[in-house]
Design an enzyme around this catalytic site. Structure first.
Site, PDB file in Angstrom:
ATOM      1  N   LYS A  20      39.010  41.844  43.548  1.00 30.18           N
ATOM      2  CA  LYS A  20      39.931  40.916  43.359  1.00 30.18           C
ATOM      3  C   LYS A  20      40.997  40.239  43.043  1.00 30.18           C
ATOM      4  CE  LYS A  20      39.409  36.823  40.470  1.00 30.18           C
ATOM      5  NZ  LYS A  20      40.405  36.522  40.198  1.00 30.18           N
ATOM      6  N   LEU A  74      35.320  36.203  36.856  1.00 34.61           N
ATOM      7  CA  LEU A  74      36.703  37.181  37.054  1.00 34.61           C
ATOM      8  C   LEU A  74      37.203  35.806  37.111  1.00 34.61           C
ATOM      9  CD1 LEU A  74      37.039  40.650  38.968  1.00 34.61           C
ATOM     10  CD2 LEU A  74      36.953  40.272  36.256  1.00 34.61           C
ATOM     11  N   ASP A  75      37.875  35.468  35.935  1.00 32.08           N
ATOM     12  CA  ASP A  75      38.942  33.958  35.630  1.00 32.08           C
ATOM     13  C   ASP A  75      40.336  34.302  36.923  1.00 32.08           C
ATOM     14  OD1 ASP A  75      40.584  35.210  34.052  1.00 32.08           O
ATOM     15  OD2 ASP A  75      40.139  34.780  32.765  1.00 32.08           O
ATOM     16  N   LEU A  76      40.881  33.271  36.537  1.00 33.27           N
ATOM     17  CA  LEU A  76      42.183  33.090  37.845  1.00 33.27           C
ATOM     18  C   LEU A  76      43.152  33.956  38.067  1.00 33.27           C
ATOM     19  CD1 LEU A  76      43.729  30.808  39.840  1.00 33.27           C
ATOM     20  CD2 LEU A  76      44.740  30.205  37.788  1.00 33.27           C
ATOM     21  N   SER A 136      42.398  36.966  36.188  1.00 35.18           N
ATOM     22  CA  SER A 136      41.147  38.359  36.288  1.00 35.18           C
ATOM     23  C   SER A 136      42.002  39.235  37.322  1.00 35.18           C
ATOM     24  CB  SER A 136      40.580  38.137  34.953  1.00 35.18           C
ATOM     25  OG  SER A 136      40.775  37.569  34.151  1.00 35.18           O
TER      26      SER A 136
END
Length: 256
Positions: A76, A110-112, A114
Protein backbone atom coordinates in the site's frame (compact mmCIF):
# COMPACT_ATOMS: atom_id res chain seq x y z
CA UNK A 1 -18.91 -27.14 14.51
CA UNK A 2 -20.56 -30.53 14.99
CA UNK A 3 -20.36 -33.33 12.43
CA UNK A 4 -24.05 -32.78 11.69
CA UNK A 5 -23.50 -29.07 10.98
CA UNK A 6 -20.45 -29.82 8.84
CA UNK A 7 -22.50 -32.18 6.72
CA UNK A 8 -25.17 -29.51 6.26
CA UNK A 9 -22.71 -26.83 5.13
CA UNK A 10 -22.00 -23.33 6.47
CA UNK A 11 -24.41 -21.19 8.46
CA UNK A 12 -25.87 -18.57 6.17
CA UNK A 13 -24.09 -15.56 7.75
CA UNK A 14 -20.73 -17.28 7.42
CA UNK A 15 -21.56 -18.35 3.85
CA UNK A 16 -22.43 -14.79 2.86
CA UNK A 17 -19.25 -13.49 4.48
CA UNK A 18 -17.14 -15.99 2.55
CA UNK A 19 -18.99 -15.03 -0.63
CA UNK A 20 -17.97 -11.40 -0.06
CA UNK A 21 -21.52 -10.10 0.27
CA UNK A 22 -21.51 -8.82 3.85
CA UNK A 23 -19.93 -9.27 7.24
CA UNK A 24 -21.60 -11.80 9.51
CA UNK A 25 -23.15 -9.00 11.54
CA UNK A 26 -24.50 -7.28 8.42
CA UNK A 27 -25.75 -10.63 7.13
CA UNK A 28 -27.76 -11.08 10.31
CA UNK A 29 -29.33 -7.66 9.72
CA UNK A 30 -30.21 -8.69 6.19
CA UNK A 31 -31.87 -11.80 7.59
CA UNK A 32 -33.88 -9.75 10.06
CA UNK A 33 -34.98 -7.46 7.22
CA UNK A 34 -36.20 -10.39 5.14
CA UNK A 35 -33.75 -9.57 2.35
CA UNK A 36 -32.42 -13.12 1.96
CA UNK A 37 -34.08 -15.99 0.12
CA UNK A 38 -32.93 -19.60 0.05
CA UNK A 39 -34.18 -21.71 -2.84
CA UNK A 40 -36.96 -19.20 -3.42
CA UNK A 41 -38.11 -18.89 0.19
CA UNK A 42 -37.41 -16.01 2.57
CA UNK A 43 -35.22 -17.01 5.53
CA UNK A 44 -34.80 -15.05 8.75
CA UNK A 45 -33.10 -17.45 11.16
CA UNK A 46 -29.28 -17.35 11.46
CA UNK A 47 -29.19 -21.13 12.12
CA UNK A 48 -29.89 -21.74 8.43
CA UNK A 49 -27.35 -23.89 6.63
CA UNK A 50 -26.26 -23.58 3.01
CA UNK A 51 -25.31 -26.75 1.19
CA UNK A 52 -23.96 -27.55 -2.26
CA UNK A 53 -26.54 -26.73 -4.91
CA UNK A 54 -28.54 -24.29 -2.79
CA UNK A 55 -29.49 -20.97 -4.41
CA UNK A 56 -29.14 -17.87 -2.26
CA UNK A 57 -30.53 -14.46 -3.19
CA UNK A 58 -29.89 -11.13 -1.47
CA UNK A 59 -32.28 -8.35 -2.38
CA UNK A 60 -33.37 -10.38 -5.38
CA UNK A 61 -29.88 -11.03 -6.77
CA UNK A 62 -28.40 -14.53 -6.88
CA UNK A 63 -25.13 -14.84 -4.93
CA UNK A 64 -22.32 -16.84 -6.51
CA UNK A 65 -20.88 -19.76 -4.57
CA UNK A 66 -17.89 -18.73 -2.41
CA UNK A 67 -14.46 -19.14 -3.98
CA UNK A 68 -11.63 -20.96 -2.23
CA UNK A 69 -9.83 -18.89 0.37
CA UNK A 70 -7.31 -16.59 -1.27
CA UNK A 71 -4.86 -14.10 0.27
CA UNK A 72 -2.81 -11.38 -1.42
CA UNK A 73 0.15 -9.25 -0.35
CA UNK A 74 -0.29 -5.60 -1.31
CA UNK A 75 2.30 -2.84 -0.98
CA UNK A 76 0.00 0.00 0.00
CA UNK A 77 1.32 3.45 -0.91
CA UNK A 78 0.51 6.49 1.19
CA UNK A 79 -2.51 8.51 0.11
CA UNK A 80 -5.05 5.66 0.12
CA UNK A 81 -7.50 4.83 2.89
CA UNK A 82 -8.28 1.24 3.82
CA UNK A 83 -12.04 1.30 3.60
CA UNK A 84 -14.64 0.33 1.01
CA UNK A 85 -16.45 3.68 1.21
CA UNK A 86 -14.87 6.89 2.43
CA UNK A 87 -17.32 9.61 3.54
CA UNK A 88 -14.73 12.27 2.65
CA UNK A 89 -14.40 11.01 -0.91
CA UNK A 90 -10.72 10.10 -0.64
CA UNK A 91 -9.16 7.39 -2.81
CA UNK A 92 -9.37 3.93 -1.29
CA UNK A 93 -7.32 0.75 -1.56
CA UNK A 94 -10.33 -1.08 -2.94
CA UNK A 95 -11.01 1.53 -5.62
CA UNK A 96 -7.39 1.21 -6.71
CA UNK A 97 -7.58 -2.59 -6.97
CA UNK A 98 -11.15 -2.89 -8.25
CA UNK A 99 -10.09 -4.16 -11.69
CA UNK A 100 -7.32 -6.44 -10.42
CA UNK A 101 -9.02 -8.46 -7.69
CA UNK A 102 -12.38 -10.00 -6.80
CA UNK A 103 -14.20 -8.47 -3.84
CA UNK A 104 -11.76 -8.59 -0.94
CA UNK A 105 -11.40 -7.22 2.57
CA UNK A 106 -8.27 -6.23 4.43
CA UNK A 107 -6.62 -7.98 7.34
CA UNK A 108 -6.31 -4.97 9.62
CA UNK A 109 -5.79 -1.50 8.20
CA UNK A 110 -3.17 1.07 7.35
CA UNK A 111 -4.20 4.71 7.66
CA UNK A 112 -3.99 7.34 4.92
CA UNK A 113 -0.34 8.26 5.41
CA UNK A 114 0.95 4.78 6.30
CA UNK A 115 2.61 2.46 3.80
CA UNK A 116 3.71 -1.11 3.42
CA UNK A 117 2.29 -4.58 3.70
CA UNK A 118 -1.48 -4.96 3.66
CA UNK A 119 -2.95 -8.45 3.50
CA UNK A 120 -6.15 -8.80 1.49
CA UNK A 121 -8.44 -11.82 1.44
CA UNK A 122 -11.78 -12.97 0.06
CA UNK A 123 -12.52 -14.83 3.32
CA UNK A 124 -14.08 -12.59 5.99
CA UNK A 125 -13.82 -15.23 8.70
CA UNK A 126 -10.10 -15.64 8.11
CA UNK A 127 -9.57 -11.87 8.15
CA UNK A 128 -11.28 -11.50 11.52
CA UNK A 129 -9.30 -14.41 12.94
CA UNK A 130 -5.95 -12.99 11.85
CA UNK A 131 -6.77 -9.55 13.28
CA UNK A 132 -7.36 -10.84 16.80
CA UNK A 133 -4.54 -10.15 19.30
CA UNK A 134 -5.21 -13.65 20.68
CA UNK A 135 -4.07 -15.11 17.34
CA UNK A 136 -0.63 -13.86 18.32
CA UNK A 137 0.55 -12.59 14.95
CA UNK A 138 3.33 -10.03 15.22
CA UNK A 139 3.10 -6.87 13.08
CA UNK A 140 6.47 -5.28 12.34
CA UNK A 141 7.12 -1.71 11.20
CA UNK A 142 9.89 0.69 10.24
CA UNK A 143 9.03 4.06 11.72
CA UNK A 144 10.80 7.36 11.04
CA UNK A 145 10.45 9.94 13.80
CA UNK A 146 11.73 13.47 14.18
CA UNK A 147 14.10 13.77 17.11
CA UNK A 148 16.23 11.48 19.24
CA UNK A 149 14.22 8.96 21.27
CA UNK A 150 15.08 8.08 24.84
CA UNK A 151 16.13 4.38 24.81
CA UNK A 152 14.78 3.86 28.32
CA UNK A 153 11.38 5.26 27.30
CA UNK A 154 11.34 2.95 24.28
CA UNK A 155 12.22 -0.06 26.43
CA UNK A 156 9.41 0.80 28.84
CA UNK A 157 6.87 0.33 26.05
CA UNK A 158 7.40 -3.43 26.35
CA UNK A 159 5.29 -3.25 29.53
CA UNK A 160 2.43 -1.50 27.76
CA UNK A 161 1.44 2.15 28.03
CA UNK A 162 -1.69 4.22 28.67
CA UNK A 163 -2.23 7.21 26.39
CA UNK A 164 -5.27 9.47 26.67
CA UNK A 165 -7.05 6.92 28.83
CA UNK A 166 -6.45 4.10 26.33
CA UNK A 167 -4.34 1.15 27.42
CA UNK A 168 -2.05 -0.23 24.74
CA UNK A 169 -0.42 -3.63 25.00
CA UNK A 170 3.32 -4.37 24.90
CA UNK A 171 5.27 -2.71 22.09
CA UNK A 172 8.85 -3.59 21.19
CA UNK A 173 10.69 -0.52 19.90
CA UNK A 174 14.40 -0.03 19.24
CA UNK A 175 16.56 2.51 17.44
CA UNK A 176 17.57 1.22 14.02
CA UNK A 177 19.38 4.18 12.41
CA UNK A 178 19.82 7.94 12.66
CA UNK A 179 19.95 10.45 9.80
CA UNK A 180 20.35 14.07 10.85
CA UNK A 181 17.41 15.03 13.04
CA UNK A 182 15.49 11.88 12.07
CA UNK A 183 15.60 8.46 13.68
CA UNK A 184 14.42 5.17 12.22
CA UNK A 185 12.86 2.77 14.71
CA UNK A 186 12.07 -0.93 14.45
CA UNK A 187 8.66 -1.39 16.07
CA UNK A 188 6.72 -4.62 16.71
CA UNK A 189 3.29 -5.14 18.27
CA UNK A 190 0.40 -7.60 18.30
CA UNK A 191 -2.69 -5.41 18.72
CA UNK A 192 -2.47 -2.80 16.00
CA UNK A 193 -5.19 -0.41 17.20
CA UNK A 194 -6.15 2.61 15.13
CA UNK A 195 -3.15 5.00 14.89
CA UNK A 196 -1.55 3.19 17.82
CA UNK A 197 2.08 3.79 16.86
CA UNK A 198 1.55 7.46 16.04
CA UNK A 199 -0.26 8.11 19.32
CA UNK A 200 2.31 6.28 21.42
CA UNK A 201 5.22 8.08 19.72
CA UNK A 202 3.50 11.43 20.17
CA UNK A 203 3.11 10.51 23.86
CA UNK A 204 6.93 10.16 23.93
CA UNK A 205 7.38 13.56 22.26
CA UNK A 206 8.25 12.08 18.87
CA UNK A 207 6.57 13.03 15.60
CA UNK A 208 6.13 10.21 13.09
CA UNK A 209 6.99 11.30 9.54
CA UNK A 210 6.90 7.89 7.90
CA UNK A 211 5.43 4.52 8.88
CA UNK A 212 5.99 1.35 6.85
CA UNK A 213 4.61 -2.07 7.78
CA UNK A 214 7.18 -4.66 6.76
CA UNK A 215 5.59 -7.86 8.07
CA UNK A 216 2.28 -9.27 9.29
CA UNK A 217 2.78 -12.63 10.97
CA UNK A 218 4.84 -14.88 8.66
CA UNK A 219 4.16 -12.74 5.58
CA UNK A 220 6.79 -10.18 4.56
CA UNK A 221 6.69 -7.04 2.43
CA UNK A 222 10.04 -8.04 0.99
CA UNK A 223 10.86 -6.54 -2.41
CA UNK A 224 7.24 -6.09 -3.49
CA UNK A 225 7.19 -2.76 -5.31
CA UNK A 226 5.02 0.10 -4.12
CA UNK A 227 1.50 -0.43 -5.40
CA UNK A 228 2.35 -4.05 -6.26
CA UNK A 229 -0.06 -6.93 -5.59
CA UNK A 230 0.88 -10.60 -5.38
CA UNK A 231 -1.24 -13.62 -4.45
CA UNK A 232 0.16 -15.94 -1.78
CA UNK A 233 0.24 -19.48 -3.22
CA UNK A 234 -2.22 -21.96 -1.64
CA UNK A 235 0.67 -24.20 -0.65
CA UNK A 236 2.21 -21.37 1.40
CA UNK A 237 -1.14 -20.66 3.08
CA UNK A 238 -1.46 -24.30 4.08
CA UNK A 239 2.05 -24.21 5.53
CA UNK A 240 1.80 -20.91 7.38
CA UNK A 241 -1.72 -20.45 8.69
CA UNK A 242 -2.10 -23.53 10.93
CA UNK A 243 1.41 -23.26 12.38
CA UNK A 244 1.18 -19.55 13.19
CA UNK A 245 -2.43 -19.16 14.26
CA UNK A 246 -2.81 -22.24 16.43
CA UNK A 247 -6.21 -23.37 15.17
CA UNK A 248 -7.28 -20.96 12.43
CA UNK A 249 -10.40 -21.50 10.37
CA UNK A 250 -9.84 -24.20 7.75
CA UNK A 251 -9.22 -22.92 4.24
CA UNK A 252 -12.44 -22.71 2.28
CA UNK A 253 -12.82 -24.84 -0.84
CA UNK A 254 -14.75 -24.52 -4.10
CA UNK A 255 -18.31 -25.80 -3.92
CA UNK A 256 -19.56 -27.40 -7.12
Amino acid sequence: MSATEAARGDRIAKWLSRAGVASRRDAERLLADGAIRLNGKTVTHPATFIGSGDVVQVNGKVVDQPDRTRVWRYHKPEGLVTTHKDPEGRSTVFDKLRHQLPRVISVGRLDLTSEGLLLLTNDGGLARHLELPSTGWLRRYRVRVFGVPNPAALNALSRGVTVGGVRYGPIEAAIDARTGDNTWLAVSLREGRNREIRRVMDHLGLSVSRLIRVAYGPFQLGLLERGGIEEIPPRVLRQQLPAEAGAPPPLSRHRR
